[in-house]
Design a protein around this motif. Structure first.
Motif, mmCIF file in Angstrom:
data_model
loop_
_atom_site.group_PDB
_atom_site.id
_atom_site.type_symbol
_atom_site.label_atom_id
_atom_site.label_comp_id
_atom_site.label_asym_id
_atom_site.label_seq_id
_atom_site.Cartn_x
_atom_site.Cartn_y
_atom_site.Cartn_z
ATOM 1 N N MET A 158 -32.670 -41.096 -1.015
ATOM 2 C CA MET A 158 -32.548 -42.473 -0.770
ATOM 3 C C MET A 158 -33.267 -42.916 0.251
ATOM 4 S SD MET A 158 -31.450 -45.024 -2.204
ATOM 5 C CE MET A 158 -30.540 -46.583 -2.206
ATOM 6 N N GLN A 159 -33.470 -42.093 1.449
ATOM 7 C CA GLN A 159 -34.361 -42.812 2.765
ATOM 8 C C GLN A 159 -35.644 -42.716 2.089
ATOM 9 O OE1 GLN A 159 -34.025 -40.263 5.968
ATOM 10 N NE2 GLN A 159 -35.547 -41.566 7.217
ATOM 11 N N TYR A 160 -36.248 -41.837 1.444
ATOM 12 C CA TYR A 160 -37.620 -41.735 0.867
ATOM 13 C C TYR A 160 -37.882 -43.055 -0.213
ATOM 14 C CZ TYR A 160 -38.143 -37.154 2.523
ATOM 15 O OH TYR A 160 -38.086 -35.688 3.067
ATOM 16 N N TYR A 161 -36.857 -43.409 -0.795
ATOM 17 C CA TYR A 161 -37.303 -44.772 -1.877
ATOM 18 C C TYR A 161 -37.380 -45.763 -0.894
ATOM 19 C CZ TYR A 161 -36.090 -48.004 -5.294
ATOM 20 O OH TYR A 161 -36.191 -49.228 -6.128
ATOM 21 N N LEU A 162 -36.736 -46.164 0.215
ATOM 22 C CA LEU A 162 -36.804 -47.204 1.155
ATOM 23 C C LEU A 162 -38.459 -47.163 1.742
ATOM 24 C CD1 LEU A 162 -33.429 -47.503 2.748
ATOM 25 C CD2 LEU A 162 -34.673 -48.968 0.737
ATOM 26 N N TYR A 163 -38.742 -46.079 2.023
ATOM 27 C CA TYR A 163 -40.180 -45.916 2.633
ATOM 28 C C TYR A 163 -41.089 -46.083 1.498
ATOM 29 C CZ TYR A 163 -38.625 -43.584 7.003
ATOM 30 O OH TYR A 163 -38.035 -43.309 8.323
ATOM 31 N N ASN A 193 -35.985 -43.383 -9.370
ATOM 32 C CA ASN A 193 -35.024 -44.335 -10.035
ATOM 33 C C ASN A 193 -35.557 -44.655 -11.409
ATOM 34 O OD1 ASN A 193 -32.823 -45.625 -10.414
ATOM 35 N ND2 ASN A 193 -33.571 -47.686 -9.145
ATOM 36 N N HIS A 194 -35.690 -43.679 -12.047
ATOM 37 C CA HIS A 194 -36.171 -43.632 -13.513
ATOM 38 C C HIS A 194 -35.378 -44.445 -14.521
ATOM 39 C CE1 HIS A 194 -34.333 -39.665 -13.462
ATOM 40 N NE2 HIS A 194 -33.745 -39.936 -14.431
ATOM 41 N N GLY A 195 -33.988 -44.573 -14.232
ATOM 42 C CA GLY A 195 -33.192 -45.424 -15.083
ATOM 43 C C GLY A 195 -33.510 -46.858 -14.928
#
Length: 178
Positions: free
Chosen positions: A1-6, A80-82
């Motif tokens: 999740m942290q990578y997603y925010l970056y 987040n491919h969904g």
């Protein structure tokens, strides 16, 4: 999740930079077109300078910013491919493809101006410069609202806003000519 925010943060930095370049390059096109109205002894020198500026904006700002936008946007989709099941993201991706086509079209204008070919006049370039505004508003509101039904209403509002921009540009042109 942290990578997603970056990824999201870098995606935002990318599209802000991309739009800055898109807005600026067409302003350079306006100045290039207006150079035709300058005295002959400075006309070619100014056009040469505007060609150089357009090349630099395209290569140094627009291309990298577009690549950053697409790269980190696609990485967010990968994490987040969904989200691809939602209609709003499909509409956003279509708008981004159209924006990329606009980006590439700007390169064709640069090439034509470098060859000395006639493109648009300064007023037409001013109108062309409003197109990224419509893309920006559409994409950001779509990403925030995430609702295609509301986006349909929003789309017609944006078309009306585009018409308003056109009439404002016409009025501005008329006032400049007086």
């Amino acid at each position: 999740m942290q990578y997603y925010l970056y990824f999201k943060a870098l995606h935002i930095v990318g599209f802000v930079s991309w739009f800055a370049g898109l807005f600026y390059i067409v302003r350079i096109f306006v100045y290039h077109a207006e150079a035709d109205e300058k005295p002959e002894n400075i006309r070619e020198e100014w056009k040469s300078q505007f060609n150089l500026m357009a090349q630099r904006v395209y290569k140094i700002i627009m291309n990298p910013a577009m690549m950053i936008t697409w790269t980190f946007g696609l990485l967010m989709l990968g994490f987040n491919h969904g989200i691809l099941q939602q209609n709003w993201i499909k509409v956003k991706l279509v708008l981004l493809v159209l924006l990329t086509v606009y980006h590439v079209y700007c390169k064709t204008i640069i090439k034509k101006q470098e060859k000395g070919e006639k493109t648009y006049n300064s007023f037409q370039f001013r109108l062309l410069n409003e197109l990224p505004t419509l893309f920006l508003i559409s994409i950001v509101l779509l990403a925030v609202l995430k609702d295609v039904l509301n986006f349909v209403y929003l789309f017609f509002g944006i078309i009306a806003f585009g018409a308003l921009l056109y009439f404002i540009a016409k009025a501005y042109k008329k006032s400049r000519e007086q």
